[in-house]
Each structure stands twice: as C-alpha cells, then as structure tokens.
Scaffold this active site. Sequence first.
Site, PDB file in Angstrom:
ATOM      1  N   CYS A 185       0.855  -1.196   0.000  1.00 46.58           N
ATOM      2  CA  CYS A 185       0.000   0.000   0.000  1.00 46.58           C
ATOM      3  C   CYS A 185       0.883   1.236   0.000  1.00 46.58           C
ATOM      4  CB  CYS A 185      -0.857   0.007   1.252  1.00 46.58           C
ATOM      5  SG  CYS A 185      -1.787  -1.505   1.480  1.00 46.58           S
ATOM      6  N   ARG A 231       1.533   1.714  -5.710  1.00 42.68           N
ATOM      7  CA  ARG A 231       1.791   0.715  -4.666  1.00 42.68           C
ATOM      8  C   ARG A 231       0.521  -0.044  -4.282  1.00 42.68           C
ATOM      9  NH1 ARG A 231       6.551   1.242  -2.025  1.00 42.68           N
ATOM     10  NH2 ARG A 231       5.692   0.089  -0.278  1.00 42.68           N
ATOM     11  N   TRP A 248      -3.834  -1.912  -1.202  1.00 36.42           N
ATOM     12  CA  TRP A 248      -3.829  -3.116  -2.011  1.00 36.42           C
ATOM     13  C   TRP A 248      -4.314  -4.228  -1.079  1.00 36.42           C
ATOM     14  CZ3 TRP A 248      -4.117  -4.031  -6.826  1.00 36.42           C
ATOM     15  CH2 TRP A 248      -3.901  -5.307  -7.326  1.00 36.42           C
ATOM     16  N   ASN A 272       0.309  -0.864   6.214  1.00 42.49           N
ATOM     17  CA  ASN A 272       0.752  -1.613   5.045  1.00 42.49           C
ATOM     18  C   ASN A 272       1.361  -2.905   5.564  1.00 42.49           C
ATOM     19  OD1 ASN A 272       1.728  -2.544   2.605  1.00 42.49           O
ATOM     20  ND2 ASN A 272       3.589  -1.310   2.687  1.00 42.49           N
ATOM     21  N   GLY A 273       0.910  -4.037   5.029  1.00 41.87           N
ATOM     22  CA  GLY A 273       1.494  -5.317   5.450  1.00 41.87           C
ATOM     23  C   GLY A 273       0.400  -6.286   5.871  1.00 41.87           C
ATOM     24  N   GLU A 292      11.363 -13.409 -20.344  1.00 43.67           N
ATOM     25  CA  GLU A 292      10.993 -12.038 -19.961  1.00 43.67           C
ATOM     26  C   GLU A 292       9.979 -11.456 -20.943  1.00 43.67           C
ATOM     27  OE1 GLU A 292      11.104 -10.361 -17.471  1.00 43.67           O
ATOM     28  OE2 GLU A 292      10.789  -8.304 -18.091  1.00 43.67           O
ATOM     29  N   LYS A 310       6.215 -10.167 -19.844  1.00 39.24           N
ATOM     30  CA  LYS A 310       5.690  -8.822 -20.149  1.00 39.24           C
ATOM     31  C   LYS A 310       4.338  -8.926 -20.840  1.00 39.24           C
ATOM     32  CE  LYS A 310       8.432  -6.096 -18.274  1.00 39.24           C
ATOM     33  NZ  LYS A 310       8.551  -7.150 -17.261  1.00 39.24           N
ATOM     34  N   GLU A 320       1.628 -10.110 -18.272  1.00 42.56           N
ATOM     35  CA  GLU A 320       1.230  -9.160 -17.215  1.00 42.56           C
ATOM     36  C   GLU A 320       0.615  -7.882 -17.773  1.00 42.56           C
ATOM     37  OE1 GLU A 320       4.336  -7.606 -14.678  1.00 42.56           O
ATOM     38  OE2 GLU A 320       5.812  -7.723 -16.269  1.00 42.56           O
ATOM     39  N   HIS A 337      11.098 -31.402 -27.897  1.00 42.66           N
ATOM     40  CA  HIS A 337      10.731 -32.252 -26.754  1.00 42.66           C
ATOM     41  C   HIS A 337       9.305 -31.990 -26.303  1.00 42.66           C
ATOM     42  CE1 HIS A 337      14.845 -33.571 -26.565  1.00 42.66           C
ATOM     43  NE2 HIS A 337      15.251 -32.309 -26.543  1.00 42.66           N
ATOM     44  N   LYS A 379       3.120  -3.354  -7.626  1.00 44.21           N
ATOM     45  CA  LYS A 379       4.507  -3.086  -8.001  1.00 44.21           C
ATOM     46  C   LYS A 379       5.491  -3.882  -7.160  1.00 44.21           C
ATOM     47  CE  LYS A 379       7.993  -1.330 -10.058  1.00 44.21           C
ATOM     48  NZ  LYS A 379       8.348  -1.905 -11.382  1.00 44.21           N
TER      49      LYS A 379
HETATM   50  C1  AGP Z   1       7.940  -7.640 -13.483  1.00 45.17           C
HETATM   51  O1  AGP Z   1       7.470  -6.915 -14.604  1.00 45.17           O
HETATM   52  C2  AGP Z   1       6.880  -7.861 -12.434  1.00 45.17           C
HETATM   53  N1  AGP Z   1       6.310  -6.643 -12.023  1.00 45.17           N
HETATM   54  C3  AGP Z   1       7.334  -8.762 -11.304  1.00 45.17           C
HETATM   55  O2  AGP Z   1       7.643 -10.008 -11.870  1.00 45.17           O
HETATM   56  C4  AGP Z   1       8.556  -8.284 -10.483  1.00 45.17           C
HETATM   57  O3  AGP Z   1       9.721  -8.388 -11.270  1.00 45.17           O
HETATM   58  C5  AGP Z   1       8.706  -9.222  -9.276  1.00 45.17           C
HETATM   59  O4  AGP Z   1       7.554  -9.100  -8.480  1.00 45.17           O
HETATM   60  C6  AGP Z   1       9.950  -8.932  -8.430  1.00 45.17           C
HETATM   61  O5  AGP Z   1       9.865  -7.625  -7.914  1.00 45.17           O
HETATM   62  P1  AGP Z   1      11.204  -7.012  -7.239  1.00 45.17           P
HETATM   63  O6  AGP Z   1      12.248  -6.930  -8.315  1.00 45.17           O
HETATM   64  O7  AGP Z   1      10.787  -5.677  -6.717  1.00 45.17           O
HETATM   65  O8  AGP Z   1      11.632  -7.948  -6.144  1.00 45.17           O
END
Ligand code: AGP
Length: 619
Positions: free
Chosen positions: A2, A27, A75, A101-102, A489, A493, A496, A512, A614
């Site tokens: 959050c 956040r 969040w 937060n948490g 990667e 992308k 997500e 395979h 994030k």
């Molecule tokens: C990447 O685009 C994502 N948002 C997610 O996989 C992110 O890389 C992952 O949660 C790790 O976050 P961090 O690097 O802040 O630890």
Amino acid sequence: MCGIVGYVGGRPALDVVVDGLARLEYRGYDSAGVAVLAGGRLATAKRAGKLVNLKEALAEEPPPAGTLGMGHTRWATHGPPNDRNAHPHTDCTGTVAVIHNGIIENFAALRAELEDAGHKLRSDTDTEAVAHLLEDELAAVDGNARDGLAEAMRRVCRRLEGAFTLVAVHAGDDDLVVGARRNSPLVVGVGDGENFLASDVAAFIEHTRDAIELGQDQVVELRSGGVTVTDFEGRPAEVTEYHVDWDVSAAEKGGYDYFMLKEIAEQPRAVADTLLGRIGADGRLHLDEMRITDRELREVDKIIIVACGTSYHAGLIAKYAIEHWAGLPCEVELASEFRYRDSILSPTTLVIAISQSGETMDALMAVRHAREQKAKLLGICNVNGSTLPRECDGVLYTHAGPEIAVASTKAFLTQLVAVYLIALYIAQVRGTKWGDEVFAMVQLLERMPEKVDKVLETMEPVRELARSLAGERCVLFLGRHVGFPVALEGALKLKELAYMHAEGFAAGELKHGPIALIEQGLPVVVVVPPRARDVLHDKIVSNIQEIRARGARTIVIAEEGDASVQPYADTLISVPAVPTLLQPLVTTVPLQVFACELATAKGHDVDQPRNLAKSVTVE
Ligand code: AGP
C-alpha cells in the site's frame, strides 16, 4: 503493498497527503482514504476504487482545514476492497486513526480478544484491530501524556506478528504523527518546520529531499519541529539521514501517457547511471560500495541467486556471465522456492538477492533463510532505504531512478548491468580474467547506452506489429543461451500487460514437446544469438525453419546484417551487434515495446495491470 503518507507542519495537510498518495498509487490502488486533524476533531474520508473516487468525495464534502494528516492507498490483503475496509481505521471513540501496510498474522486472536472486551470492530481488516489496541494502550499509558501515542504504539507493536508499517494520529495532539515499521517500508521526509512520513520518497520529494530510512522494529514520532526514533522498547535508535537525488519530474510521467513508456525511454540513461562511478580511470572496476571485501570474494566457492519475476530472469542471465567470466558455479533460484529446498549453503556461498523494490517478501524471506545458513549476502536493489539492503552484508544499487510502472523495464536492464559488473569484478579479484580482458568488456559495457538508444529509435515497426497482433490469443517466445531468459521475460511482459497466454521456451526444447503447439499463423518470437556464437546461431536458424514449416508466423530478433535469418522471418527486428553476454540489453527492449503497445491497443492500463502490485510485500 500500500501507499502511506503522513504530514505535520504548516501547510494544508489534505493537499500534501492527497498529492503524496497520487505519487504512490502504483503501490496499491483498490481503495484510498485520508484523516485530517483540525480543532481537536479527527475527520476521515475513504472510498473504494482508485484515488480519483476519494478526491470526488473530498470535493463534495471537504474535511475541516488542518495541518496534520495522513492518507493511504490500499492493495487489499484482508477484506475485500470497499469503503468499509478502506483505511484509515478508527477506535471506538473516533479519536485514534490508523493506516497500515502489510499483514498482521495474529490479528484474528487480537480481534477476538478486543471483541470479548467489548470493542466494536466494523471492518474485515487486520488493521482495525490496531486502532482498538491503541485505544486500550492509550488508556493504560495515560493517553494525554505528550508521548502517550508513541508509547501506546510501541506496546501494541510488541504484540503484533507479521509485516507492518503503521501510522497513527490522536485527536488530542495536533502536532504528532506516530509511525512504526517491521518488514515493510517507511521513510521520513525531513522538512523545515514540517515533517513527512511515506512508503517511499516519491510522496514528499517536491517538499524535501532530506530523508531518514527507518530500520526494523522502530517507532517514529513526527512533530513539526522534529523527529524522534526509538525501538519497540523505547530506546533511542540510531538513524541514517540521506539526500534523495530523484527530482519531482523523475517521479512524474514526463509527458508520456504511461510511466512504463517513460521508463522504457529512460533505459539508456539508467544503464549509464548504473555504470557511473564504478569504473576507475585505470579501467579497473571499483565496487567497494558492496561492502564485501576482495578476500571474502576470493573465498567464495559458489554463488546462488534468488529473485522473483523479472528479477529472476536477470538472475538467469547473470548465471551465464558469472560462470563465463568469474569461473564460479552459479545456481539461480526462484526466491519463493529457495527456502523450502534443502539448499546447500556455507559461509563461502555468496547469495545474491535481486530485487527492484527491495521489499518483495519472497526475496526477503529467502535472504533470511540464507542468513541462517551463514551464507554471505549481496543485494542488487533499486530503492535506497528499502529493507533488502539492510538485510544483506552488501548491496550494489541499480540507479534506474523510481520505477513506477508495475511492469519492470529499466530496472531489469540496470539489474543486468549490475550483474555484469559483479561478475567482471569477481573475475578481476580472482584473476579468472586478465585486467585487459576485464577492461575490454567494461569498455563495451560503457557503449551499451548508445546501443539501447539506437534500438529505441527503430521501434515504430515493432509498435505496428504489436497493434496488428492485438487480436491474437497466444504468442510464443524462443531463445538459446542468454536469449532463453530474454524469451521468458518477453513472455512475462505480454502476460502481465496484455493478459494474453504467452510462453517462453529454450529453443532446443521445441522438439521435446512445445513444437506440438505450432499451428498456422501462430506468432512466435525468436531471439537469435550473435553470429559469433556460430553453433548456437545455426541451431536456432534451424529452429526457425522448423516452426515456419509448420505454419508459425516468425518474428525474428537478430543482430544487424544477419542475412541468414532473412528467408525465414515474416518480421525481422534488427538490433545492434553486441557481444553474446551483453545481447539481452538490446534484445529485451523490442519485447518491452511490443508488450506495452499490444496491451495499449487492447485498451489496458499498462502502468497498473489488473491483479498486480509493483512490489509484492506479502508471501
Ligand atoms: C515484473 O514486470 C513484475 N512486475 C514482477 O515479476 C517483479 O519483477 C517481481 O515481483 C519482483 O519484484 P522485485 O524486483 O521488486 O523484487
């Protein structure tokens, strides 16, 4: 995860808090709320949904003007995102308000105890219990005493289990905001006659760039005239003040529609900044900031990298560089899996934790597990003042600047630079590469910002391609060697951002199983290694032929001048020729642009994709 903002000083608190929340919305954004203290009365307002909903409510019914306030953009972890569960939460008397937060892991027992004692809790959240615990503790410590709220907070924190950043205010003191943190971020902005609290510095850097990072199990008392920090027992705590060099524009969109677009464009600068100050005039690398001595590095006999998501993909690329340059065995583990294995660690194992936010709970728990096994810990992190650097023996910061978009882009490229620097530095220290070999590679690294710039200048055909594929249901990604993590990667992308099925494979694995997926018109992105790696290169050209023969629509990323792939590429994306190990710095960028453009074409908010935050600060 959050966003939290607290303020006490001379400005209208509501403006400071709401502006701060706007900078922290990445956040968490499923509900938001504020509390303002004026004339001895605590006014709160909160709404489900994005911050704009709260702003509308505040415009309809403005709270009284006060110079003390706090705010929260949420969040959800406990309780659905609705008005009732939005923060702040107050006690029975309405004189204490709390934001959090948490996750408070023992909140159920605490809630039962409170309700047995007659407290009326109205929400489904873990946070609300804290407001009522404070109410009880204030009564026990004579809540009117000048430091009653802080002492009550310390007593409550000693009863809580889990991860929490808490900020509370009391109607009886219009010059006091109290904060506490365990396993979750909280920074202080130190002003002149005013002070700020926030989850990260973006919330207050337009007002002050002097900040204090709060450590584990600390309570902070914020007054307009000063800041006091203690531990949970009330003992004064050492604090580290630092200067924030991000300016406001760095945390704004800078003219782009999305933070993600801005951050993709910032990559050349970010790569250059991450190299800054680490290459001596003599061409040798200087990484003493890592706080791990050369002798300790020479004693390392194994490296284990732990990370999540995109950071994990950076770790996979690091493995190739570390083994090739430093000559050390290197394992790469998903942080969320690492501590449930019986991994073999010792004091000569170097565990490298890669995390953009420095707050990813999976990564932090992996670090704590490694610490228990007596391993040496090195963090690669982008956020000064975050938890990960404090829990490692050393840290190498990436200098990507604030990465606001949930999808990681510039942080990823700077993580690659950081792992290259570490691998080369270990090679330099251990002598597995001669000084001139290290220097030669460093010189090539120093030219990478311009290479990335060149890629960015040629992305219009990639955007057109992305828009043309917006109706597709699936895209596959293939790569070999360091191109394989790049394929992973690229798939992440697209997942997500475009919410599409996408999968990355090692091209050698096609036969395979995955080749059964190939059907007419299926888009397949193939990352081709430099021709200098001839064996690898020829094999992947064969792979392209195999999938094309089965109807795939081949989208090939290859180095400029590589004519051998031309006959088999329905779309050819050329990137500058660079050494094999550095190629991810240029081949990843088209995949970022591709995913961002395709998601935008589908009408998605690429900065705040659905279901994602994030930084995932819970396990
Ligand atoms: C990447 O685009 C994502 N948002 C997610 O996989 C992110 O890389 C992952 O949660 C790790 O976050 P961090 O690097 O802040 O630890």
